[in-house]
Design an enzyme around this catalytic site. Structure first.
Site, PDB file in Angstrom:
ATOM      1  N   TYR A 115     -72.217  -0.540   2.021  1.00  0.00           N
ATOM      2  CA  TYR A 115     -71.727  -1.748   1.364  1.00  0.00           C
ATOM      3  C   TYR A 115     -72.157  -1.768  -0.098  1.00  0.00           C
ATOM      4  O   TYR A 115     -71.350  -2.025  -1.002  1.00  0.00           O
ATOM      5  CB  TYR A 115     -72.270  -2.976   2.100  1.00  0.00           C
ATOM      6  N   SER A 137     -69.647  -8.203  -5.082  1.00  0.00           N
ATOM      7  CA  SER A 137     -70.704  -8.857  -4.316  1.00  0.00           C
ATOM      8  C   SER A 137     -71.973  -8.730  -5.130  1.00  0.00           C
ATOM      9  O   SER A 137     -72.086  -7.834  -5.993  1.00  0.00           O
ATOM     10  CB  SER A 137     -70.888  -8.174  -2.953  1.00  0.00           C
TER      11      SER A 137
END
Length: 281
Positions: free
Chosen positions: A166, A153
């Site tokens: 995350y 990501s």
């Protein structure tokens, strides 16, 4: 003149025997469908067997070959069993692995995020990829060909506020991908790290996102999210070319440059933007 292994342009994404984790929806489902379009056969893995079966049915309806398997990527034994069953179903060695299973956590600062959320996120986002690479990387190196795509990501390098678990796990996956790319150099095995920004998937609804942030994330997806199909095509093409990094969107590439050329300024700006966003909830 024969090509040297490190100059080879083998199209890994064509006629592949693939395994995709987290393929019950979103990017994983898009990967499964695109692999089938390119003549491949795919084992669709997900913790939710029902959604995995839906993806497999979509692949078969489009004329491809697919099998659905349930797999909890936080459990090494489950990933190993899935890998063994995948080879049996495919009746061939797996030569394309897409470690996609992941969850989103955000909306609170470090110190307020429950430790259970940290552990949950690390188990899926990091250990799931570690297990996949641990099992399949030696097999691919022995095979002398194939590829691994790890879905990272932009969070892997953006380090935006209020997304600690995350950010941590995606940074780990990017570092693992870079390490694996170095270790497989010249072996015929290609490694690609996919680092998108916002993609239209269900990661925000299926993760543990603070309720106060959910409306903002919904707006962000609606306004800036791109389709998973385009991201997947770009990534598979990049793998074929031997590209390590895939930054499929303009904002991802801008963040990448800012983080590297003006890291201190970027960090301060990210913090200010995060605090402004918090006041707009």
């Amino acid at each position: 003149m024969p090509q040297l292994p490190f100059l080879a342009r083998e199209r890994v994404s064509r006629n592949a025997h693939a395994v995709v984790t987290g393929a019950g929806s979103g990017i994983g489902r898009a990967f499964a469908l695109e692999i089938a379009r390119r003549g491949g056969a795919v084992v669709v893995s997900d913790i939710n067997l029902a959604t995995a079966q839906e993806t497999a049915e979509l692949v078969r309806a489009a004329g491809g070959r697919a099998w659905a398997l349930q797999c909890d990527v936080t459990q090494f034994e489950a990933v190993q069993a899935m890998a063994d069953e995948a080879e049996r179903l495919l009746d061939a060695p797996v030569d394309l692995v897409i470690n996609n299973a992941g969850v989103g956590v955000g909306g609170r600062p470090v110190g307020e995020i429950p430790l259970e959320d940290w552990e949950w996120t690390v188990g899926i986002n990091m250990w799931g990829v570690v297990y996949g690479c641990h099992i399949f990387a030696p097999k691919l190196k022995a095979l002398g060909r194939g590829g691994i795509i790890n879905v990272c990501s932009t969070a892997s390098f953006a380090a935006a506020p209020m997304m600690g678990p995350y950010n941590l796990t995606k940074a780990a996956v990017l570092a693992l991908s870079e390490t694996l790319a170095a270790e497989t150099a010249g072996s015929g095995v290609k490694v690609t790290a996919l680092c998108p920004t916002v993609v239209k998937t269900n990661i925000f609804t299926s993760g543990r996102i603070d309720a106060s942030v959910t409306p903002l994330m919904d707006k962000l997806v609606a306004l800036t999210g791109v389709s998973a199909d385009g991201v997947v095509r770009t990534t598979l093409n990049a793998l074929d070319k031997g590209q390590l990094y895939v930054l499929p969107q303009f904002d991802a590439r801008m963040i990448w440059r800012a983080k590297r050329y003006i890291p201190s300024t970027y960090a301060r700006g990210a913090g200010l933007l995060g605090r402004f966003a918090a006041t707009r909830r």
